[in-house]
Design a protein around this motif. Structure first.
Motif, PDB file in Angstrom:
ATOM      1  N   LEU A 211      16.250   9.557  65.386  1.00 30.18           N
ATOM      2  CA  LEU A 211      15.813   8.842  66.427  1.00 30.18           C
ATOM      3  C   LEU A 211      14.779   7.831  65.885  1.00 30.18           C
ATOM      4  CD1 LEU A 211      15.287  11.723  68.858  1.00 30.18           C
ATOM      5  CD2 LEU A 211      17.180  10.078  68.927  1.00 30.18           C
ATOM      6  N   ALA A 212      14.758   6.556  66.544  1.00 27.05           N
ATOM      7  CA  ALA A 212      13.557   5.706  66.285  1.00 27.05           C
ATOM      8  C   ALA A 212      12.159   6.387  66.696  1.00 27.05           C
ATOM      9  CB  ALA A 212      13.762   4.628  67.012  1.00 27.05           C
ATOM     10  N   GLN A 213      12.005   6.816  67.549  1.00 29.05           N
ATOM     11  CA  GLN A 213      10.696   7.915  67.740  1.00 29.05           C
ATOM     12  C   GLN A 213      11.047   9.166  68.092  1.00 29.05           C
ATOM     13  OE1 GLN A 213       8.040   6.158  70.983  1.00 29.05           O
ATOM     14  NE2 GLN A 213       9.454   4.078  70.809  1.00 29.05           N
ATOM     15  N   PRO A 214      10.716  10.221  67.056  1.00 26.80           N
ATOM     16  CA  PRO A 214      11.012  11.423  67.045  1.00 26.80           C
ATOM     17  C   PRO A 214      10.651  11.966  68.360  1.00 26.80           C
ATOM     18  CG  PRO A 214      10.067  10.917  64.971  1.00 26.80           C
ATOM     19  CD  PRO A 214       9.704   9.524  65.953  1.00 26.80           C
ATOM     20  N   GLY A 215      11.705  13.084  68.733  1.00 27.98           N
ATOM     21  CA  GLY A 215      11.443  13.437  70.124  1.00 27.98           C
ATOM     22  C   GLY A 215      11.789  12.638  71.373  1.00 27.98           C
ATOM     23  N   VAL A 216      11.915  11.526  71.215  1.00 29.11           N
ATOM     24  CA  VAL A 216      11.889  10.652  72.427  1.00 29.11           C
ATOM     25  C   VAL A 216      13.606  10.220  72.644  1.00 29.11           C
ATOM     26  CG1 VAL A 216      11.303   8.264  73.484  1.00 29.11           C
ATOM     27  CG2 VAL A 216       9.820   9.718  72.156  1.00 29.11           C
ATOM     28  N   PRO A 217      14.404  10.579  73.530  1.00 27.73           N
ATOM     29  CA  PRO A 217      15.814  10.383  73.673  1.00 27.73           C
ATOM     30  C   PRO A 217      15.802   8.668  73.613  1.00 27.73           C
ATOM     31  CG  PRO A 217      15.276  11.926  75.236  1.00 27.73           C
ATOM     32  CD  PRO A 217      13.768  11.493  74.850  1.00 27.73           C
ATOM     33  N   GLU A 218      16.962   8.358  73.208  1.00 28.53           N
ATOM     34  CA  GLU A 218      17.365   6.825  73.124  1.00 28.53           C
ATOM     35  C   GLU A 218      18.741   6.485  73.450  1.00 28.53           C
ATOM     36  OE1 GLU A 218      16.065   6.147  68.927  1.00 28.53           O
ATOM     37  OE2 GLU A 218      17.936   6.282  68.401  1.00 28.53           O
TER      38      GLU A 218
END
Length: 245
Positions: A211-218
């Motif tokens: 993920l581009a930002q860990p823990g943030v769905p994309e």
């Protein structure tokens, strides 16, 4: 009210829908609503349904069960028997994976042979058709070498994509058709630039990018472009999307 007939001295009101010398207009009693049917709780199972997750679960069980059984006092032999069951299933799953890898490798070899050997056969037939005796021989019909299919047009080639999510990995399936392979591109939804993930000659392509930002769905978008003789051809596939995380 005598005998079910309304009398003035009984306290009935005429604006409530009653009539003289008739039984009172009493609405039927309103029954309380029936209680909703009891809902059973969801069935909880500690064995994962998805294959990739089940493999990891079995591997962990195999690695840990003998030591853990000592802690909770399992009967003698239980832990080793459970480990044997897990190891047996792990071996079968690994054999399946090895067979699938061998199949994919064989298909790659076959695809290369198809390209080279069919080209050689086309050249042979093309030369035969120039010989003097070809036209009267009837061999064209016997050998079934009269063309009927429309020639492949690289300029109109368009891959077809389908994406699914398996164990956190995006599985990009595609229909290859006449191309040698496809280049797979991806981007985050809402961005303009496409990023090339790689080239594949057999479906599917697996995208395990973090993920581009860990823990943030994309939300990711994917497209493919055909490749022939190491050059991109034709039209971009339709864009397909998948939410990851």
């Amino acid at each position: 009210m005598a005998n079910g007939i309304i009398r003035l001295d009984d306290g009935w009101r005429m604006d409530e829908g009653h009539h003289f010398d008739e039984p009172p207009n009493v609405p039927p009693p309103v029954l309380p609503p029936a209680p909703p049917p009891s809902q059973k709780g969801k069935h909880m199972d500690f064995v994962p349904d998805k294959r990739a997750e089940r493999y990891l679960w079995l591997k962990n069980l195999s690695d840990q069960v003998v030591a853990e059984a000592v802690k909770f006092g399992a009967p003698a032999g239980d832990a080793t028997a459970a480990k044997a069951l897990a190891d047996h299933l792990l071996a079968k799953m690994e054999a399946t994976d090895a067979a699938e890898a061998a199949r994919d490798g064989a298909r790659t070899v076959e695809r290369a042979a198809q390209k080279a050997d069919v080209a050689g056969l086309r050249l042979k037939v093309r030369n035969w058709k120039t010989l003097a005796g070809w036209g009267t021989s009837g061999s064209e019909g016997v050998l079934k070498v009269k063309g009927s299919e429309v020639a492949f047009d690289p300029s109109t080639y368009k891959p077809k994509l389908k994406v699914t999510l398996e164990g956190g990995v995006v599985v990009v399936g595609f229909v290859l058709g006449e191309a040698d392979g496809v280049n797979i591109y991806a981007r985050l939804r809402g961005t303009a630039a496409w990023r090339k993930l790689g080239m594949d000659t057999s479906s599917p392509y697996l995208d395990a990018s973090p993920l581009a930002q860990p823990g943030v769905p994309e939300a990711r978008e994917y497209l493919a472009r055909g490749v022939l003789d190491d050059v991109e051809i034709g039209q971009d596939s339709d864009i397909v999307s998948m939410t990851v995380g």
